[in-house]
Design an enzyme around this catalytic site. Structure first.
Site, PDB file in Angstrom:
ATOM      1  N   PHE B  11       0.818  -1.211   0.000  1.00 37.48           N
ATOM      2  CA  PHE B  11       0.000   0.000   0.000  1.00 37.48           C
ATOM      3  C   PHE B  11       0.854   1.264   0.000  1.00 37.48           C
ATOM      4  O   PHE B  11       0.568   2.223  -0.710  1.00 37.48           O
ATOM      5  CB  PHE B  11      -0.933   0.019   1.214  1.00 37.48           C
ATOM      6  CG  PHE B  11      -2.090  -0.923   1.076  1.00 37.48           C
ATOM      7  CD1 PHE B  11      -3.063  -0.694   0.117  1.00 37.48           C
ATOM      8  CD2 PHE B  11      -2.211  -2.029   1.886  1.00 37.48           C
ATOM      9  CE1 PHE B  11      -4.137  -1.550  -0.027  1.00 37.48           C
ATOM     10  CE2 PHE B  11      -3.285  -2.899   1.755  1.00 37.48           C
ATOM     11  CZ  PHE B  11      -4.250  -2.661   0.800  1.00 37.48           C
ATOM     12  N   GLU B 168     -10.779 -12.923  12.254  1.00 37.72           N
ATOM     13  CA  GLU B 168     -11.336 -13.197  10.925  1.00 37.72           C
ATOM     14  C   GLU B 168     -11.156 -14.660  10.540  1.00 37.72           C
ATOM     15  O   GLU B 168     -12.077 -15.293  10.016  1.00 37.72           O
ATOM     16  CB  GLU B 168     -10.687 -12.274   9.888  1.00 37.72           C
ATOM     17  CG  GLU B 168     -11.308 -10.881   9.916  1.00 37.72           C
ATOM     18  CD  GLU B 168     -10.410  -9.780   9.364  1.00 37.72           C
ATOM     19  OE1 GLU B 168     -10.841  -8.625   9.395  1.00 37.72           O
ATOM     20  OE2 GLU B 168      -9.283 -10.073   8.922  1.00 37.72           O
TER      21      GLU B 168
END
Lengths: 422, 422
Positions: B11, B168
């Site tokens: 990123f 998750e």
């Protein structure tokens, strides 16, 4: 309650299982080495980064989960005990009353297994991923190389074998270089990549009509592929290929030349042909064992044309469905009928907008043939959850000239290696 | 003409490169070990067979191909020569005027690197594929096992680390067992799978508000996940996990507990924190070298809150864009301004319809939070060619409770092994 054991979840095995699904009083077990059924006709698209593995593969378990009488086990069958009607797998023994042996074929390097390291074949997802890794890595390495000689070797791709798979691979690499990758590099011109399709026979696509094969050759050349016929490969190593006295320097060599049947065919004790396929009776049973059938690429069926039926998806699917019907009839007390293959024609695709198609007397080439190829392949993806995805992916690739799955994924997942590892 | 070298295409690196794209008179080189940018926030979906690798990754080369001043090279930077302003990569030397070091973090096993073999972490596509292989293979093995004890061990999944990734993963395994796989097996009841989330601290999701974390715990328990807090793992081996005197027999253990920065951070010669992150100046440069910047997970930025900014995608993206602006300003003769992070909040998802979200004073949980999570993640997938695909895949999974990418792909692609190979 008859127990049917199906070894192999390819086109033959899956269709046999579906044909027996929900049949009262029949207990079915499917054993496969992998957990997924693979739509092999599109495997080259995974190798060429046009599709993802999940687009053309689905768990056998989920494809069959709606049938309460079918059990799926992942494992490898090692041998058969035909006296006791038992298959011996790596996880234990599986008894059966009927056996359907449909474990297919793998590549044959004609006695040169050492070539596999340098020239992977294309039969499963692992190999498709490996081919993708090699092809894309060659461009990456060429981009950062400072030697013109290395760059030439890195941008030379040799495909051995001029059958449909070889043609599809060569066309896709040619097209990828010319269109998809053309703007992505600064130091190399991807369009200058050399793609050479090498065939030992006098022409490519020998199963097609001569005019059609000539058209395919022209289409390949249009994509920058050189087609070398009458060229038998005599050596493959890390830096290239030898064809007699001639040497092609190439860092990427792909194998699409020969197949041999699964070794499990020999475990039947029956006669096999040169490729290891079992010579079956007209009802696909093996001589001396009425309850043991062989189907798909592993079967050598000679009764219809005198030549063995080809190792294609339509043959395997029809044989699988036939065997399910045969067993259902037998359980109902009806006699067996011989297998009959309905030939619906053949097709091969060249790049993203050309193909050749033969349907009886109808012969098509170019864009109309490609459209027909597309419709047929999408139709046969039926039963795959992600058929819509594949169509959308294709539409997008077609419009954008992009390839969505252009990922290099290596085989190593660990950061921390131990001193005794390589 | 200033040359900017960006190490790492995550990123931070990607956003820095885009910010410098088409800037007149600036020459940019991006070097990354892999050929793809990875949307890490959704990596657990690849591990849990909900998405394919190509859905969340795209070639760095094609993401940047529109910018004529950017060159992308795949390779690994091994060291930095700060005297000569040169980075030494495995393919050669790359000189620079500005350096942006953004090569991220990897897992830390707190001195127990031998645990990695038994408990893979989740930082790249290779690891995601490996985790998927292990989880799905455990169900397959349990289905064919005849020992109740083995089945119990095979159907026990331990996730170490109660941060967002651990939550998750645990939620996804719990849900997969209860819904997706429930009907696919005959010999086992996938719903009985034990999923244990182990956290050494007093509660999971320590970066969230306590009420939100408690809600997440309840949501996890609703999916059949046991949450063990105050439980520090003392040993991991092939058959399970030890927490002090207690032993959990488990064939699948996943690691989501700790990270450490890339070793290249130390090559700057600057001070690093306990996790190996470089202590940067207010403008993200390193002390003593105004032209060398560190961004993303590799940077330890202390000036805003006194605590290091977290290793999240928003921090990395803002730092990347900030550095591009800083370099453009400097080339235009303008002075530097300090970096300021705009915190937009945080979120974590639990299964396919629950999440917790904190946006300043706004706190959401349950389905509304999940919808917001979905919208934000789809929005940030911008720039990925296959954003539409991901949305469709999700919609389909949501409606059908299926997971499209449930494929076990092994690491071995060769049929023919040589005698000297394992």
């Amino acid at each position: 309650m008859p127990r049917v054991l199906i070894i192999g979840g390819g086109f033959a095995g899956l269709n046999a299982a579906r044909g027996l699904g929900d049949a009262r009083g029949i207990d079915v077990t499917v054993v496969d080495r992998t957990n997924h059924h693979l739509f092999q006709p599109l495997l080259y698209q995974v190798a060429m980064a046009g599709l993802s593995p999940a687009d053309i593969a689905a768990p056998i378990r989920s494809l069959l989960s709606r049938y309460g009488n079918i059990r799926v086990l992942q494992g490898e069958v090692l041998s058969l005990d035909l006296e006791r009607n038992v298959a011996v797998a790596d996880f234990g023994e599986v008894p059966f009353d009927y056996l359907i042996l449909a474990c297919g074929a793998q590549h044959s390097y004609f006695g040169h297994d050492e070539w596999e390291e340098f020239a992977p074949g294309l039969k499963n997802l692992e190999q498709a991923t490996e081919i993708r890794r090699r092809v894309l890595s060659a461009y990456e390495e060429a981009e950062r190389s400072t030697s013109a000689e290395d760059r030439k070797r890195l941008l030379t791709f040799v495909i051995v074998g001029g059958g449909p798979t070889g043609v599809e691979l060569a066309g896709a690499i040619g097209e990828m270089s010319r269109f998809t990758l053309a703007k992505d590099f600064r130091n190399i011109d991807a369009k200058l990549a050399r793609v050479i399709l090498v065939e030992s026979g006098p022409r490519i696509l020998s199963m097609f009509n001569e005019a059609q094969a000539a058209r395919a050759t022209r289409d390949l050349e249009h994509l920058g592929v050189q087609v070398w016929t009458n060229s038998a490969v005599t050596k493959i190593d890390a830096s290239g290929v030898e064809i007699g006295a001639e040497r092609i320097g190439a860092s990427t060599v792909l194998w699409a030349a020969g197949v041999k049947a699964s070794p499990l065919g020999r475990a039947t004790g029956c006669e096999v042909d040169r490729q290891g396929r079992v010579l079956v009776e007209p009802d696909l049973s093996v001589p001396g064992h009425e309850n043991i059938f062989v189907a798909g690429d592993l079967a050598c069926f000679l009764y219809q044309t005198g030549k063995p039926l080809p190792g294609t998806a339509p043959v395997a699917m029809q044989q699988g469905r036939y065997l399910a019907r045969t067993i259902l009839r037998e359980v109902a007390g009806k006699p067996r009928q011989p297998f009959h293959f309905t030939d619906k024609g053949q097709m091969a695709t060249i790049g993203r907008s050309r193909a050749i198609v033969e349907l009886g007397k109808l012969k098509l080439a170019g864009f109309p043939a490609w459209l027909l190829w597309l419709v047929v392949h999408i139709y046969y993806l039926t039963g795959f959850e992600n058929r819509l995805m594949v169509v959308l992916q294709w539409a997008w690739s077609y419009l954008s000239f992009r390839r969505g799955a252009r990922l290099i994924v290596s085989k190593e997942w660990r950061f921390h290696k131990h001193p005794d590892e390589k």
